[in-house]
Design a protein around this motif. Sequence first.
Motif, short mmCIF file in Angstrom:
data_model
loop_
_atom_site.label_atom_id
_atom_site.label_comp_id
_atom_site.label_asym_id
_atom_site.label_seq_id
_atom_site.Cartn_x
_atom_site.Cartn_y
_atom_site.Cartn_z
N SER A 113 0.79 -1.21 0.11
CA SER A 113 0.03 0.07 -0.16
C SER A 113 0.99 1.19 -0.01
N SER A 114 0.39 2.24 -0.10
CA SER A 114 1.34 3.71 -0.15
C SER A 114 1.79 3.92 1.16
N LEU A 115 0.86 3.52 2.17
CA LEU A 115 1.26 3.78 3.51
C LEU A 115 2.47 2.69 4.02
N GLY A 116 2.42 1.67 3.31
CA GLY A 116 3.32 0.61 3.53
C GLY A 116 4.69 1.12 2.95
N THR A 117 4.61 1.76 1.78
CA THR A 117 5.79 2.22 1.07
C THR A 117 6.32 3.25 1.66
N ARG A 118 5.47 4.06 2.13
CA ARG A 118 6.20 5.26 3.01
C ARG A 118 6.77 4.95 4.01
N MET A 119 6.38 3.95 4.94
CA MET A 119 6.92 3.19 6.08
C MET A 119 8.30 2.85 5.79
N ALA A 120 8.17 1.74 4.78
CA ALA A 120 9.52 1.18 4.15
C ALA A 120 10.55 2.33 3.88
N ARG A 121 10.22 3.48 3.27
CA ARG A 121 11.18 4.50 2.93
C ARG A 121 11.73 5.07 4.07
N ARG A 122 10.62 5.52 5.12
CA ARG A 122 10.98 5.97 6.39
C ARG A 122 11.99 5.06 7.19
N LEU A 123 11.66 4.06 7.20
CA LEU A 123 12.60 3.01 8.08
C LEU A 123 13.98 2.78 7.53
N ALA A 124 14.00 2.78 5.95
CA ALA A 124 15.49 2.56 5.54
C ALA A 124 16.16 3.90 5.87
N ASP A 125 15.53 5.30 5.60
CA ASP A 125 16.41 6.23 5.78
C ASP A 125 16.86 6.42 7.28
N GLY A 126 15.95 6.10 8.17
CA GLY A 126 16.23 6.38 9.64
C GLY A 126 17.24 5.32 9.95
N LEU A 127 17.37 4.07 9.54
CA LEU A 127 18.15 2.96 9.92
C LEU A 127 19.48 3.49 9.19
N ALA A 128 19.43 4.02 8.17
CA ALA A 128 20.83 4.50 7.37
C ALA A 128 21.45 5.44 8.48
N GLU A 129 20.65 6.42 8.75
CA GLU A 129 21.23 7.38 9.76
C GLU A 129 21.76 6.93 11.01
N ALA A 130 21.42 6.01 11.52
CA ALA A 130 21.86 5.22 12.60
C ALA A 130 22.97 4.28 12.39
N ALA A 139 12.51 -7.91 -4.25
CA ALA A 139 11.20 -8.21 -4.91
C ALA A 139 10.26 -6.83 -5.13
N ARG A 140 9.37 -6.88 -5.98
CA ARG A 140 8.57 -5.56 -6.08
C ARG A 140 7.73 -5.37 -4.68
N GLY A 141 7.41 -3.87 -4.62
CA GLY A 141 6.67 -3.63 -3.41
C GLY A 141 7.74 -2.96 -2.24
N ILE A 142 7.55 -3.62 -1.38
CA ILE A 142 8.37 -3.28 -0.07
C ILE A 142 9.83 -3.21 -0.41
N ASP A 143 10.28 -4.50 -0.59
CA ASP A 143 11.73 -4.85 -1.17
C ASP A 143 12.36 -3.54 -1.88
N THR A 144 11.53 -3.19 -2.99
CA THR A 144 12.20 -2.27 -3.82
C THR A 144 12.21 -0.87 -3.36
N VAL A 145 11.07 -0.42 -2.67
CA VAL A 145 11.34 0.73 -1.85
C VAL A 145 12.56 0.91 -0.87
N ALA A 146 12.52 -0.22 -0.10
CA ALA A 146 13.50 -0.03 0.93
C ALA A 146 15.01 -0.15 0.28
N HIS A 147 15.04 -0.68 -0.79
CA HIS A 147 16.56 -0.52 -1.55
C HIS A 147 16.72 0.65 -2.02
N MET A 148 15.66 1.26 -2.67
CA MET A 148 15.91 2.64 -3.26
C MET A 148 16.27 3.66 -2.18
#
Length: 350
Positions: A113-130, A139-148
């Motif tokens: 979902s759009s909320l799911g992809t927003r959360m994946a993006r926020r988590l990947a950004d925040g974890l990188a900062e940490a 894979a499609r969806g969450i995996d793709t957004v997290a990698h990007m």
Amino acid sequence: MLLLRLIRSRRVGPTTFHRLLAEHGSVEAALEALPEIAREAGVKGYRVFSVEAAQTELARGREFGATPISVLDPRYPELLRELPDAPPMLWAKGDLDLLHKPKVSLVGARNASSLGTRMARRLADGLAEAGFVTVSGLARGIDTVAHMAALPHGTVAVIAGGIDICYPAENQTLFADIQERGLILTESPPGITPQARHFPARNRIISGLSRAVVVVEAAARSGSLITARNALDQGREVLAVPGHPFDGRASGCNILIRDGATLVRGPEDVVLALETTTLPLDQPETPVLPTLPEGGLHQRILKQLGPSPMAEDQLIRDLNHPAPAVSAALLSLELDGKIIRQAGGLLAIA
């Protein structure tokens, strides 16, 4: 070369590889003993993986610019090495330094979902900062957004097929970008197109590389929950993002939270969970195999097992038989193709 020949030999999976290595003390000795073990197991005309075939695989991987990393190589990731079914050989392309940085796996639904992809993006950004590298499965969806989202800081994509095969094809650009700025990793030989049976094995690597697995969105029956179960078996932290009870894409996450997974509202929850837990790093003892037992034990094992997977320790308890003898019989049956080991080392009739 010898290690590659051993792991690519017929009916030698990761768990069997490690058992053979423990039994014989070296890859060379295990490779020499394999035809006789197969003969005693009733396998006729057994041949180990040839020198020519191993050379062909190495040449194809290196032609693509990939690096072979064996479990005996100091570059091999330590957390992954601890698993009883650790991949004996990995193919890698990209920044190998990422193998030794702290990692968190982000997995989730392909139809996110759009909320799911927003959360994946926020988590990947925040974890990188940490200071964490994001691991996922391309894979499609969450995996793709997290990698990007993690790409500027470091991301590891664990794929099911060969190092030179992009799946899904729509992620070809991302696949190329990760080779340049992140790391592609697989245990499959080059040229292998991923099949459904490859993904559960791929998932154990995603969880095994990381200190924690965060499930962002997942249905009640999904590959992401397989990854979460692998993580629990491996002693990793399992965390999940809650979702609305009416959204089927959140049902798996809600089930995980109900069953004890840490609820995640943002990257700070993941960091806090990792700060308050200590991952056990002790190397598990590897069983020593005795001589192969008589066929009577083989028959008892085959009667006990069925199509539904069973843990080896449960089988040993049910048989009320010495563990070393059961382990040796299982190796014999596995080489004979009568049983298979599934993700997490579970046993089932072939």
